[in-house]
Scaffold this motif. Structure first.
Motif, PDB file in Angstrom:
ATOM      1  N   ARG A 482       0.805  -1.222   0.000  1.00 52.01           N
ATOM      2  CA  ARG A 482       0.000   0.000   0.000  1.00 52.01           C
ATOM      3  C   ARG A 482       0.835   1.268   0.000  1.00 52.01           C
ATOM      4  O   ARG A 482       0.329   2.338  -0.300  1.00 52.01           O
ATOM      5  CB  ARG A 482      -0.907  -0.004   1.234  1.00 52.01           C
ATOM      6  N   GLY A 483       2.109   1.166   0.341  1.00 53.13           N
ATOM      7  CA  GLY A 483       2.969   2.323   0.328  1.00 53.13           C
ATOM      8  C   GLY A 483       2.857   3.167   1.578  1.00 53.13           C
ATOM      9  O   GLY A 483       1.983   2.968   2.421  1.00 53.13           O
ATOM     10  N   SER A 508       9.096   3.983  -5.338  1.00 50.68           N
ATOM     11  CA  SER A 508       8.380   2.711  -5.292  1.00 50.68           C
ATOM     12  C   SER A 508       9.371   1.592  -5.015  1.00 50.68           C
ATOM     13  O   SER A 508       9.080   0.646  -4.282  1.00 50.68           O
ATOM     14  CB  SER A 508       7.645   2.464  -6.605  1.00 50.68           C
ATOM     15  N   TYR A 620       2.495   5.975  -3.540  1.00 47.71           N
ATOM     16  CA  TYR A 620       2.803   4.572  -3.268  1.00 47.71           C
ATOM     17  C   TYR A 620       4.296   4.341  -3.045  1.00 47.71           C
ATOM     18  O   TYR A 620       4.856   3.357  -3.484  1.00 47.71           O
ATOM     19  CB  TYR A 620       2.302   3.690  -4.417  1.00 47.71           C
TER      20      TYR A 620
END
Length: 799
Positions: A482-483, A508, A620
């Protein structure tokens, strides 16, 4: 008769102690090295072989044609749909793995490998139960099956059946009743776990992650939710299997879609799954097995050659013994048996010494190889039988030539001194020494080249500055999917306030992490052809924190926030692949091209630089890069980073790693391979040197009178040393000429694994030659100098 042979053999070994020690020592080390490599090879080749139905078990895979990759996860409905539509599908099992916190009452047993799986996994894989039963569990959602090792760790000698464990599956605790204890899963298994729990637990977790993309991810054929084993009722030819899966794909996916399903044989998974995207399973390198096995044979060959060389050297002092035995009635067969008995005796004496050496060195070498090879492998009856057979075979082969040669002498020729053990046998010794030199010069050259390639990993410009950079990765798998979201800006702000920190950036994923995000776009010249590229989602300071260089245009940090939105930065490889002439005037996927960054390696040097597209979006972010001052107090700085990140990650710990360590981890197998090559090369040289020492001892003994006469005639110590050493120097030169082209041929094959590689140049060849010269001179030097400085009267007093 055998007793008489053994008595004579022991007398001979005792009489010639120096030769016996050299033979036994060299053969023991050679056998031990070979045994360790054999155990490694057996362990590698035994992966998943414990499964009784191995030939019928497959792993379902998903091929994404859009981005040209294959992954080991599949839609949730794939297994049951295959079973309902194809009668040859006997069973399926979906599963997922995680490291879980395991508690029993008030005791916490830490992170334990757990598997959430269909109960049918016990029908597919061979997982024998030690106690308990699986009956009546079809609809149960609160059971656990634990391994023998886990049972011993948690319950000791108490019966665990019926006890309740608390298993924390990625942040969510489950109270599960233990229904069975299974045998420990072998270390040579691609799927290992100490606790098996119902699939409902893994389903709940995965569905919660993917629900942001699909309302019902378990019903979707677009989402690859988890891996699936499939067991067929009988072996199916590969071409028939592919035809079956092609029709299945067409039925359940868009006929023009980009997802194709395949069944990958489980027996091939260990050696042939490294190319899968985000590989979930351990993988091995069959090339290393072949290389190590070849080295084992070469080391054993060197040890056997030592035996033959020294035995032929001793032939001159055994001729009268042979003559006397024949005079008193011994046949040629009797003599061959006697000499073969001595040879086999030497090998059998070496066997327990070799096994002892394996016991001592297997654990550290297992760690170096990165393999879990239990010490029980050494004493496995099958392995001991194999070792004994190889040892006896080595003794027979080593003694066969000597026994055939010595037993063929005629007694009258020996007693009349008509038998010569000189020129022809000296030639044989030279040939065998040359073979040894070819082997160890080849190994030296290969080791130097491999070391050169490993050093190249450190010196090549990767396109960014890897020093003084710390990377934070979220340990929570849910958080990784989900970041960090809004927490990133708070973390970044707090970290930048600390004086020892220069800059902070998020992405990311940072370079050096296998996998990553990929996409594809049509080529400009041919829209029907797609080009795969890697994507990075970063924050505004990514380029500056990584110390990358912009070729044209601006970085996100240099541009205004409004300019960074809906804009991308391409690397040079992407600019070339998509034929972008003027970045400032062209769009990429509808986004404005802000600039072009200099090419950088996103993964190891095994792969060429990929086209990369970087966008700016902090939603994210899953990893955070922190660049610290070079002169900072590292322990204190790391403590601050860890505390700050943990506090903002809901108390969940974060994985903290230096960026250069991450890059080194990419080459862990290569580093281990280079170390093992250096060890094996040193062993081969040591064993060969034992033989050279014995040969030099024999050669000097046979030339004592010649050396004495030369000294009386005024020869210097240097000239005597040259007399002994010159034939060895010539052998080194000839061996180098033979070894180098052979080595280059094989090492070039190994170097083909790397897109960026070194070569075997003249410096390596000369250095290998000089090392061989030094080794040989040091080995024979003691005996040569001793002979050169001896009093010639001692050698000539009886002439």
């Amino acid at each position: 008769m055998l007793i008489a042979y053994l008595k004579s053999a022991f007398r001979g070994l005792w009489k010639y102690k120096s030769y016996s020690l050299i033979n036994i020592g060299g053969l023991s080390i050679g056998l031990a090295s070979s045994f360790i490599i054999m155990l490694y090879s057996i362990n590698e080749l035994s992966y998943d072989r414990q499964n009784k139905n191995l030939d019928n078990i497959y792993l379902a895979t998903t091929e994404n044609l859009g981005v040209h990759w294959t992954e080991e996860t599949t839609p949730f409905q794939l297994g049951p749909t295959l079973k309902s539509e194809y009668p040859e599908v006997q069973q399926f099992a979906r599963f997922i793995r995680a490291g879980c916190q395991v508690k029993y009452k008030d005791k916490d047993f830490g992170r334990t490998p757990c598997i959430s799986a269909d109960l049918s996994i016990f029908d597919i894989l061979t997982l024998p139960l030690e106690s308990g039963s699986l009956k009546g569990l079809a609809d149960s959602k609160d059971y656990a099956i634990i391994s023998h090792q886990a049972a011993q760790k948690i319950f000791g000698r108490d019966n665990p059946i019926g006890e309740v464990l608390t298993v924390n599956w990625v942040g969510e605790p489950y109270n599960l009743r233990i229904v069975a204890v299974m045998d420990d899963v072998p270390t040579s298994s691609t799927l290992r776990g100490e606790v098996i729990v119902p699939l409902t637990i893994g389903r709940h977790w995965m569905s919660s992650i993917w629900s942001r993309l699909e309302k019902n991810p378990e019903d979707s054929w677009k989402i690859q939710l988890m891996p699936t084993y499939v067991m067929l009722s009988h072996p199916v030819p590969p071409e028939q299997l592919e035809k079956t899966m092609a029709s299945f794909t067409k039925t359940h996916s868009d006929p023009n879609g980009m997802m194709h399903y395949h069944l990958f044989p489980l027996k091939d998974l260990y050696f042939h799954s490294s190319g899968f995207m985000n590989n979930l399973f351990p993988s091995g390198d069959s090339t290393n097995v072949y290389i190590y096995s070849t080295i084992a044979i070469l080391i054993l060959l060197i040890a056997c050659i030592n035996f033959v060389i020294l035995s032929t050297g001793r032939a001159s002092v055994r001729t009268k013994e042979v003559a006397m035995r024949k005079v008193v009635g011994a046949s040629r067969i009797d003599l061959m048996k006697q000499i073969m008995t001595e040879s086999v005796l030497v090998s059998l004496i070496s066997l327990p010494i070799a096994i002892l050496l394996v016991d001592v060195f297997l654990p550290p070498l297992s760690q170096l190889l990165g393999k879990r090879m239990p010490g029980t492998l050494v004493h496995d009856p099958n392995h001991l039988l194999l070792f004994s057979g190889i040892t006896i075979l080595a003794g027979v082969l080593s003694g066969s030539y000597v026994s055939f040669y010595l037993s063929g002498f005629r007694p009258m020729d020996i007693l009349r001194s008509k038998v010569s053990t000189g020129a022809s046998k000296a030639t044989l010794r030279k040939v065998m020494i040359a073979i040894q030199m070819v082997i160890f010069i080849g190994l030296i050259t290969a080791s130097l080249t491999i070391y050169k390639q490993v050093r190249f990993f450190h010196t090549k410009d990767m396109g960014y500055d890897k020093a003084d950079l710390v990377v934070l990765s979220l340990r929570s798998l849910t958080a990784r999917f989900r970041g960090l979201g809004a927490q990133f800006e708070a973390l970044k702000s707090q970290l930048k306030s600390y004086p020892a920190i220069l800059s902070v950036s998020g992405a990311s994923t940072f370079p050096g992490e296998e996998g990553g995000n990929f996409s594809s776009a049509p080529a400009k010249a041919d829209p029907t052809r797609t080009i795969r590229y890697q994507t990075f989602t970063v924050d505004r300071e990514f380029i500056e924190t990584m110390k990358m260089q912009m070729v044209t245009g601006k970085s996100f940090g240099e541009a205004a926030p409004a300019e960074s939105e809906h804009a991308v930065i391409l690397n040079e490889a992407a600019q070339k692949a998509f034929e972008i002439q003027d970045p400032a005037k062209e769009l990429f996927g509808g986004a404005r091209i802000l600039g072009i960054v200099r090419d950088f390696n996103t993964w190891s040097l095994r792969e060429p630089i990929r086209p990369v597209v970087i966008s700016c979006n902090t939603q994210y972010i899953q990893e955070v890069g922190v660049r610290v001052r070079h002169d900072a107090d590292l322990p204190k700085t790391l403590e601050v980073i860890q505390k700050t990140a943990t506090a903002l990650n809901s108390g969940e710990p974060v994985d903290l790693q230096f960026f250069d360590d991450r890059l080194d981890d990419m080459y862990g197998n290569d580093y281990r391979f280079a170390q093992m090559m250096s060890y094996f090369t040193a062993l081969a040289i040591f064993i060969a040197c034992l033989g050279l020492f014995g040969v030099s001892l024999f050669v000097i003994q046979t030339r004592v009178k010649e050396i004495g006469i030369r000294k009386v005639m005024g020869a210097s110590i240097g000239s005597v040393f040259y007399l002994v050493a010159k034939e060895f120097m010539l052998l080194i030169l000839i061996s180098t000429v033979i070894a180098i082209p052979i080595t280059i041929h094989f090492i070039d094959g190994w170097l083909q694994n790397y897109a960026y590689r070194v070569s075997v140049d003249a410096v390596v060849v000369v250095f290998a030659f000089l090392i061989a010269v030094v080794i040989v001179l040091v080995t024979i030097g003691f005996q040569a100098i001793r002979a050169a400085t001896a009093n010639p009267v001692d050698a000539l007093r009886y002439e």
